[in-house]
Design an enzyme around this catalytic site. Structure first.
Site, PDB file in Angstrom:
ATOM      1  N   PRO A   1      -4.653   0.325  18.355  1.00 10.60           N
ATOM      2  CA  PRO A   1      -4.400  -0.172  17.000  1.00 10.60           C
ATOM      3  C   PRO A   1      -4.498   0.887  15.903  1.00 10.60           C
ATOM      4  O   PRO A   1      -4.146   0.598  14.759  1.00 10.60           O
ATOM      5  CB  PRO A   1      -5.485  -1.242  16.817  1.00 10.60           C
ATOM      6  CG  PRO A   1      -6.579  -0.847  17.754  1.00 10.60           C
ATOM      7  CD  PRO A   1      -5.897  -0.222  18.935  1.00 10.60           C
TER       8      PRO A   1
ATOM      9  N   TYR B   1      -9.485   5.630   6.770  1.00 10.27           N
ATOM     10  CA  TYR B   1      -9.690   6.060   8.147  1.00 10.27           C
ATOM     11  C   TYR B   1     -10.737   7.171   8.143  1.00 10.27           C
ATOM     12  O   TYR B   1     -10.511   8.233   7.551  1.00 10.27           O
ATOM     13  CB  TYR B   1      -8.389   6.580   8.756  1.00 10.27           C
ATOM     14  CG  TYR B   1      -7.360   5.510   9.047  1.00 10.27           C
ATOM     15  CD1 TYR B   1      -7.183   5.034  10.338  1.00 10.27           C
ATOM     16  CD2 TYR B   1      -6.560   4.980   8.033  1.00 10.27           C
ATOM     17  CE1 TYR B   1      -6.239   4.054  10.618  1.00 10.27           C
ATOM     18  CE2 TYR B   1      -5.620   4.001   8.309  1.00 10.27           C
ATOM     19  CZ  TYR B   1      -5.465   3.548   9.598  1.00 10.27           C
ATOM     20  OH  TYR B   1      -4.537   2.573   9.872  1.00 10.27           O
TER      21      TYR B   1
ATOM     22  N   TYR C   1       3.450   6.707   9.893  1.00  6.57           N
ATOM     23  CA  TYR C   1       2.713   5.513   9.501  1.00  6.57           C
ATOM     24  C   TYR C   1       3.630   4.465   8.868  1.00  6.57           C
ATOM     25  O   TYR C   1       3.499   3.269   9.137  1.00  6.57           O
ATOM     26  CB  TYR C   1       1.596   5.885   8.529  1.00  6.57           C
ATOM     27  CG  TYR C   1       0.488   4.849   8.450  1.00  6.57           C
ATOM     28  CD1 TYR C   1      -0.665   4.970   9.221  1.00  6.57           C
ATOM     29  CD2 TYR C   1       0.604   3.747   7.620  1.00  6.57           C
ATOM     30  CE1 TYR C   1      -1.678   4.023   9.167  1.00  6.57           C
ATOM     31  CE2 TYR C   1      -0.401   2.786   7.553  1.00  6.57           C
ATOM     32  CZ  TYR C   1      -1.531   2.935   8.331  1.00  6.57           C
ATOM     33  OH  TYR C   1      -2.525   1.978   8.269  1.00  6.57           O
TER      34      TYR C   1
ATOM     35  N   LYS D   1       0.957   0.052  15.013  1.00  5.57           N
ATOM     36  CA  LYS D   1       2.329   0.058  15.510  1.00  5.57           C
ATOM     37  C   LYS D   1       2.716  -1.145  16.357  1.00  5.57           C
ATOM     38  O   LYS D   1       3.908  -1.372  16.611  1.00  5.57           O
ATOM     39  CB  LYS D   1       2.568   1.337  16.337  1.00  5.57           C
ATOM     40  CG  LYS D   1       2.596   2.596  15.494  1.00  5.57           C
ATOM     41  CD  LYS D   1       3.891   2.712  14.742  1.00  5.57           C
ATOM     42  CE  LYS D   1       3.804   3.679  13.592  1.00  5.57           C
ATOM     43  NZ  LYS D   1       3.337   3.067  12.343  1.00  5.57           N
TER      44      LYS D   1
ATOM     45  N   HIS E   1       0.844  -1.193   0.000  1.00  6.43           N
ATOM     46  CA  HIS E   1       0.000   0.000   0.000  1.00  6.43           C
ATOM     47  C   HIS E   1       0.878   1.241   0.000  1.00  6.43           C
ATOM     48  O   HIS E   1       1.786   1.369   0.830  1.00  6.43           O
ATOM     49  CB  HIS E   1      -0.919   0.013   1.222  1.00  6.43           C
ATOM     50  CG  HIS E   1      -2.134  -0.854   1.060  1.00  6.43           C
ATOM     51  ND1 HIS E   1      -3.293  -0.652   1.763  1.00  6.43           N
ATOM     52  CD2 HIS E   1      -2.364  -1.918   0.263  1.00  6.43           C
ATOM     53  CE1 HIS E   1      -4.193  -1.563   1.418  1.00  6.43           C
ATOM     54  NE2 HIS E   1      -3.642  -2.345   0.508  1.00  6.43           N
TER      55      HIS E   1
END
Length: 406
Positions: free
Chosen positions: A293, A201, A385, A297, A72
């Site tokens: 979550p 998200y 991220y 991480k 991704h």
């Protein structure tokens, strides 16, 4: 039973550490309280940072990941029915993430253990760590109904926050930091192709939602729910309807529905235990820290810990110096706290606190607006991220010819 490094727990942290040590010529024994089937089926994380991907490849555990994992190059943020994509490679110099479930990572590492014949004992319950401050620490454990002792030079606790390794650190010598959030995640697995090719998200006045996936044909989705929610209290139709509401946009995007095969609720908390070492006992992964979550991480922090520790043990074997072992806790905690900060920022930006005021709601939208309009703000998210640097570098080198063992 005798070994150089005794590892408690066969999650990704313990399994990867054993693999790194094997590659470096350092012997270890892994003790896991559950059976193999349980370890290979327990659902956990699914996002691998760039550094984790690189480590697995270098350790010889990346072949199936590269065939079946989903690279991704970004994520999508949704708020006020709008969509904004964060382009990871463009903002980080080419870094990305991989969607590849923790269960699959564990399967790959277990298969390598079986192939190499490295000691890995399932249904071996660790009962206590003894003599952590001596040069011969021991792990008492029960296997096949019989108690035994594993004598080690070093013990590594990869057995979670409630395991025996953490309990072996006296309360007077450690300090805990914790934040418990007033909401949880209701997660589902569904036999339906993902409705978007990257993670989504979503911040919504009704609560957070996440669209993720496990494969091209299996979707993984989450809803923010009150803490203490019973997953069984939600019908399949109610879950899909609520996901529709929270993920809706103004451009006609549609959510695909399919059979739900699994439901679960995940509590949300942040926690760090300092230090991550007591004598010759080292804590790694969830035994030392927990993250919500939202930032993906948990598994990746565990990888950072064991790479740091494997490098330190290899350095000790090659040079006789304890310098890297002595620095283990401080080295890991620098990265841990950055990941905690990132996860906290993501969580509080996207989830609606039950006691939130309209002012705080507007601040959340303002933070998301800033990311959509500012390259600097988007870069900070992308760097966090895709993963903070592994201070310990990549996979430790193999043993020097004739080098003494630790």
């Amino acid at each position: 039973m005798r070994t150089t490094v005794g590892i408690i727990g066969a999650g990704p942290a313990g399994l990867l550490l054993a693999r790194l040590l094997h590659n470096a010529g350092i012997d270890s024994v892994v003790l896991e309280s559950r059976d193999r089937a349980y370890v290979e089926q327990r659902q956990r994380a699914g996002i691998l940072e760039q550094g984790t991907v690189d480590v697995l490849r270098a350790a010889g555990a990346g072949a199936r990941m590269d065939r079946e994992g989903l690279r991704h190059d970004g994520v999508e943020l949704r708020f006020d029915r709008r969509r904004h994509r964060v382009d990871f490679p463009a903002l980080t110099g080419g870094r990305s993430v991989m969607v590849y479930a923790q269960t699959e990572v564990c399967k790959d590492l277990i298969a390598l253990h079986a192939e190499d014949g490295a000691p890995l004992l399932f249904e071996a319950e660790a009962l206590a760590v003894e003599g952590a401050t001596t040069d011969r620490p021991r792990v008492r454990f029960r296997h096949q109904g019989t108690e035994d002792v594993l004598e080690c030079d070093y013990v590594v606790g990869c057995d979670g926050s409630w395991g025996v390794a953490r309990k072996a650190v006296p309360d007077s010598l450690g300090r805990g930091f914790e934040r418990v959030y007033p909401y949880s995640w209701l997660g589902i697995l569904a036999d339906v192709a993902p409705s978007h090719d990257e993670l989504v998200y979503a911040r919504h006045d009704r609560g957070f939602a996440l669209l993720s996936m496990r494969s091209p044909s299996v979707s993984r989705l989450y809803l923010q729910v009150p803490a203490g929610t019973d997953a069984g209290a939600w019908s399949d139709e109610e879950i899909w309807d609520e996901l529709d509401r929270r993920l809706e946009t103004d451009d006609g995007w549609m959510l695909r529905r399919g059979p739900i095969t699994q439901k679960s609720v995940t509590p949300m908390r942040s926690a760090v235990h300092e230090p991550m070492r007591h004598g010759r006992l080292f804590l790694a992964g969830d035994a030392a820290h927990i993250v919500p979550p939202t930032g993906a991480k948990g598994l990746n922090l565990a990888v950072g810990d064991v790479v740091t520790l494997a490098r330190a043990l290899t350095h000790r074997r090659d040079t006789g110096s304890d310098a890297l072992l002595d620095a283990y806790s401080a080295t890991c905690l620098r990265r841990v706290w950055q990941a905690e900060r990132f996860s906290y920022d993501m969580t509080t930006m996207l989830h609606r606190d039950p006691g939130a005021t309209p002012f705080e709601d507007r601040l959340q939208v303002a933070r998301l607006d800033r990311i959509s309009q500012s390259t600097a703000a988007a870069t900070d998210l992308a760097e966090g991220y895709t993963g903070f640097p592994l201070d310990a570098g990549s996979v430790p080198p193999g043993p020097a010819a004739g080098a003494p063992r630790p």
